[in-house]
Design an enzyme around this catalytic site. Structure first.
Site, PDB file in Angstrom:
ATOM      1  N   LYS A 120       0.818  -1.230   0.000  1.00 17.21           N
ATOM      2  CA  LYS A 120       0.000   0.000   0.000  1.00 17.21           C
ATOM      3  C   LYS A 120       0.843   1.267   0.000  1.00 17.21           C
ATOM      4  O   LYS A 120       0.592   2.179  -0.773  1.00 17.21           O
ATOM      5  CB  LYS A 120      -0.863   0.066   1.271  1.00 17.21           C
ATOM      6  CG  LYS A 120      -2.038  -0.843   1.284  1.00 17.21           C
ATOM      7  CD  LYS A 120      -2.898  -0.564   2.504  1.00 17.21           C
ATOM      8  CE  LYS A 120      -2.243  -0.886   3.820  1.00 17.21           C
ATOM      9  NZ  LYS A 120      -2.065  -2.290   4.113  1.00 17.21           N
ATOM     10  N   THR A 121       1.827   1.297   0.896  1.00 14.93           N
ATOM     11  CA  THR A 121       2.605   2.533   1.025  1.00 14.93           C
ATOM     12  C   THR A 121       3.360   2.821  -0.264  1.00 14.93           C
ATOM     13  O   THR A 121       3.328   3.937  -0.784  1.00 14.93           O
ATOM     14  CB  THR A 121       3.583   2.424   2.214  1.00 14.93           C
ATOM     15  OG1 THR A 121       2.813   2.174   3.386  1.00 14.93           O
ATOM     16  CG2 THR A 121       4.380   3.680   2.393  1.00 14.93           C
ATOM     17  N   GLU A 142      -3.696   6.025   1.419  1.00 14.29           N
ATOM     18  CA  GLU A 142      -3.499   4.621   1.747  1.00 14.29           C
ATOM     19  C   GLU A 142      -4.537   4.266   2.798  1.00 14.29           C
ATOM     20  O   GLU A 142      -4.601   4.903   3.846  1.00 14.29           O
ATOM     21  CB  GLU A 142      -2.070   4.489   2.302  1.00 14.29           C
ATOM     22  CG  GLU A 142      -1.795   3.209   2.975  1.00 14.29           C
ATOM     23  CD  GLU A 142      -0.355   3.148   3.514  1.00 14.29           C
ATOM     24  OE1 GLU A 142       0.478   4.001   3.168  1.00 14.29           O
ATOM     25  OE2 GLU A 142      -0.095   2.220   4.290  1.00 14.29           O
TER      26      GLU A 142
END
Ligand code: EPU
Length: 767
Positions: free
Chosen positions: A126-127, A171
């Protein structure tokens, strides 16, 4: 504000006083940054401060390093981190007073509602993907706002509000079910699998939350076609666009080439080739992440050229395959991976880099995850040649009885992995891994806790080790954190920070100069036969001149010149071979020339310097000197010159003798040793012989033979020997020495002085 007022309006269209509890956390600081940019008056409290809180304070955050209700009295809204307990005084006072309190994700969802939201969700990546998305849209001229879960150098900060743009890239964190709070315009689903089982009952519960988010997404859904769960949930939606390596994907990569630190691939939308992409973050999983970004950015109208250009510039987030040290001999990489799937992907990437071996250190994160996924962890390390597992980083969890790093190490071993070990002391992990290092290794630290500090220690020491390697050259050797228990006859002692084996006088001299210049302590060790190294080991360089020139024994007439690394025993036998006598006493001393000179060792009534005619040494600046015996000051068991200088070789004078006489004296020495000295591991005599009585006799008369502390024991054969019964520590040895000294003083009034050289750090956390 009222409990049910529109939070989005409150946070994005108006100006208020807001307080954040737990503001130093990586997610909370991002919210604080956004609120400051939105013009709110922001205060925050945390028990810790950080670089982030310092940065935010410069932007106007009022920061309190404790949680006190009065500091948040003026705030109209309280935002709290999920790590905050209900009894927190600020939270409690706000709730009691009827003030609105919201979780971090609620606040973020409200802020995003002020823009067209793009939410990136999934268990892994995600990051990286949200950062890549924000970066690509920014380079594409869309002025996106963003919120990502970590510090991203290329984005400047972990969150940013841009008044010029319409989009907000965020996110979404699925760990506590809060992704169901968002109503974005676009959602990108990276992957879905069993994770955070501390929160979710099962896979069905996880899917439910993802389905809710999808239902609340007003526009398109992007998902990875290669991920079975994501595909199953999203495939049937008519507003879904899929990407991946599979043939059926709408956005597809072909001809993927994974190289050391980057990948190249061709990008197709259906049958149309959009172009070639170069991605400067490694691994196939990142090719997929980039495809998600390409798909979404293309759908927003960014040209492929701009996307491709932005991707080549993209730099990784901190702790995501972050290169910490890179040289032709070693590569050190840190990664945040803490779930088996992430670990597998990162190890596959590490393997593909093409170094000879992959060594990894892993710190499990959270007791609950360790327990639930232990089988999966057991199978995740197949791509690592060596694995050192340390104990669990609890995060905010209390330990679960029976759950430890050992559990994971056992699971890995149970899969047949041959290179796994368990090191419960985190602060010693660097030692275990560092000491395994061989040229061509890639070292990977894995975990979401603080294991990266262990890698950083190795990286810092490698800088010095590699300089030393240049000094000692191909023939010489340098090792990190070499256990000195391997290099002392007593088999006791912590590690040497830098273990160096120079093979020539020239490289030894250069090493001396290097240590002096760099202010690194230098200690020289021979065969370690008269040495007691403390359990904390020795800081700095421990040089062991051996092999090459140092082991040479040359006979010239009646004189024998030997390097400091030559064993005394071998000199005794070389002399016999040349029919030279007078050196038979050397047979009885287990050490080498260097040690014998340093302490004027003796046996059979002889002392080293009785036969020495000259020595060669290097001074503290590495300059060589030759001295004759009559220029040297020598005492019983003490030769001051070598306190600050370093011996290179010595010349001994022998005398012609009959072979059978030599043999007889050698035999006598052997017999004396065999009958009066223990064969167990020892450091020779521990105490110097006092004037009045040999130390061995004294200890014997005091009745101390066989007295012991742990595995350290006074030999029953000879009272002046302490033996290691297996696994003794230096601490035990020293305690026993102290006991003997105390007894000798109390009962006989004799001050025993140690003959054995005692060196090193007592504190086990220094080297
Ligand atoms: N003795 C006892 N009980 C014992 C040990 C010794 O009564 O448990 C008596 C012996 O019977 C003897 C006297 O003490 O009458 C001296 O003992 P030993 O002859 O064994 O010699 P030492 O002085 O203890 C010295 C060196 C040794 C070397 C031997 C043999 C010192 C401190 N030690 O030992 O060197 O091997 O002579 O020549 O000078 C060393 O330096 O590490 C070392 C082992």
């Amino acid at each position: 504000m009222t409990k049910n007022g529109d939070l989005g309006q409150f946070l994005t269209a108006e100006r208020h006083r807001v307080h954040l509890i737990g503001v130093a956390g990586s997610g909370m600081s991002g919210i604080a940054g956004l609120l400051l940019q939105l013009g709110h008056e922001v205060s925050g409290s945390d028990k810790l401060d950080s670089q982030e809180t310092a940065r935010l304070q410069r932007l106007g955050l009022k920061f309190y390093r404790q949680h006190r209700a009065e500091d948040a009295q003026e705030a109209e809204l309280i935002i709290f981190s999920s790590a905050i307990k209900p009894e927190n005084p600020i939270l409690k006072a706000a709730r009691d007073g009827g003030k609105r309190t919201v979780r971090r994700a609620e606040a973020l969802a409200a802020i995003i509602s002020g823009k067209r939201g793009i939410l990136i969700v999934g268990m892994h990546g995600k990051t990286t993907t949200s950062a890549m998305m924000a970066h690509v849209l920014r380079e594409g001229g869309l002025h996106p706002s963003h919120y990502v879960g970590a510090e991203i150098p290329i984005l400047g900060t972990n969150s940013h509000w841009d008044n010029r743009g319409e989009y907000f890239v965020a996110e979404g964190d699925e760990s506590d079910g809060t992704i169901a709070l968002y109503h974005p315009e676009l959602t990108l689903v990276l992957n879905i699998e069993e994770e955070h089982l501390d929160f979710y009952a099962d896979m069905a519960a996880i899917e439910k939350v993802f389905n809710q988010l999808i239902g609340q997404t007003t526009g398109k859904i992007f998902f990875c076609a290669d991920d079975p769960h994501a595909a199953r949930i999203c495939r049937s939606l008519d507003r879904a666009i899929c990407y991946g390596l599979s043939e059926s994907a709408d956005y597809r990569a072909t001809d993927v080439e994974l190289r050391n630190f980057n990948s190249t691939f061709n990008v197709y939308r259906d049958k149309e080739k959009l172009g070639e992409a170069v991605l400067n973050v490694p691994g196939e999983h990142n090719v997929r992440n980039a495809l998600g970004v390409i798909a979404l950015a293309t759908e927003l109208g960014v040209s492929f050229d701009k996307i491709a250009k932005a991707l080549t510039k993209f730099q990784h987030a901190r702790r995501r395959f972050e290169i910490k040290y890179d040289s032709p001999r070693f590569l050190l990489v840190d990664d945040y991976g803490h779930h088996p799937t992430e670990i597998k992907a990162t190890l596959r990437t590490a393997r593909s880099v093409g170094r000879k071996r992959v060594l990894t250190m892993f710190q499990p994160h959270r007791y609950s995850r360790t327990k639930l996924l232990r089988k999966e962890f057991g199978r995740a390390f197949g791509d690592a040649d060596r694995v050192v597992i340390t104990d669990v980083y609890g995060s905010n969890e209390a330990p679960i009885p029976g759950v430890s790093g050992q559990m994971i190490a056992d699971e890995i071993a149970a899969t047949g992995h041959r290179g796994v070990s368990y090191q419960p002391r985190l602060e010693w992990v660097h030692r275990d891994v560092g000491n395994m290092l061989e040229e061509g290794d890639l070292v990977l630290s894995l975990g979401a806790g603080n294991i990266h500090e262990q890698l950083a220690k190795i990286a810092a020491d490698l800088v010095i080790a590699e300089k030393i390697k240049e000094i000692v050259g191909e023939d010489g050797d340098i090792r990190l954190y070499e256990p000195l228990s391997k290099h002392t006859t007593l088999r006791v002692g912590g590690p040497a920070q830098f273990w160096v084996e120079p093979r020539t006088e020239k490289s030894f001299a250069e090493l001396i100069r290097f240590c002096r210049r760099e202010n690194i302590p230098l200690f020289v060790i021979g065969r370690g036969s008269n040495l007691l190294v403390r359990d904390g080991g020795i800081r700095g360089v421990v040089a062991h001149p051996s092999g090459g020139e140092f082991d040479k024994i040359d006979i010239d007439g009646n004189e024998i010149t030997a390097g400091v690394g030559a064993k005394l025993k071998e000199i005794a036998y070389a002399a016999r071979g040349a029919d030279l006598g007078g050196l038979e006493w050397m047979e009885g001393i287990p050490g080498a020339v260097g040690g014998a000179l340093r302490m004027n060792a003796g046996a059979m009534g002889a002392q080293t310097f009785e036969t020495v005619v000259g020595i060669r040494y290097l001074d503290s600046e590495g300059n060589p000197h030759d001295k004759n015996r009559d220029q040297l000051e020598v005492h019983y068991r003490h030769f001051p010159l070598l306190q600050k200088n370093f011996a290179v070789s010595a010349t001994f004078r022998a005398r012609p003798a009959k072979r059978d006489q030599i043999e007889a004296r050698l035999h006598e020495s052997q017999e004396k040793r065999r009958t009066t000295q223990p064969i167990a591991k020892s450091a020779g005599c521990i105490f110097k012989n006092p004037q009045t009585c040999p130390a061995g006799k004294l200890v014997d008369e005091l009745g101390l033979k066989n007295s012991a502390v742990g595995k350290a024991r006074v030999s029953e054969v000879h009272g002046n020997f302490i033996v290691n019964d297996g696994g003794a520590t230096a601490t035990e040895m020293l305690a026993l020495i102290d006991q003997i000294k105390t007894e000798a003083k109390a009962k006989r009034g004799i001050e025993l002085e140690t003959e054995v050289q005692i060196v090193g750090e007592a504190d086990p956390g220094i080297v």
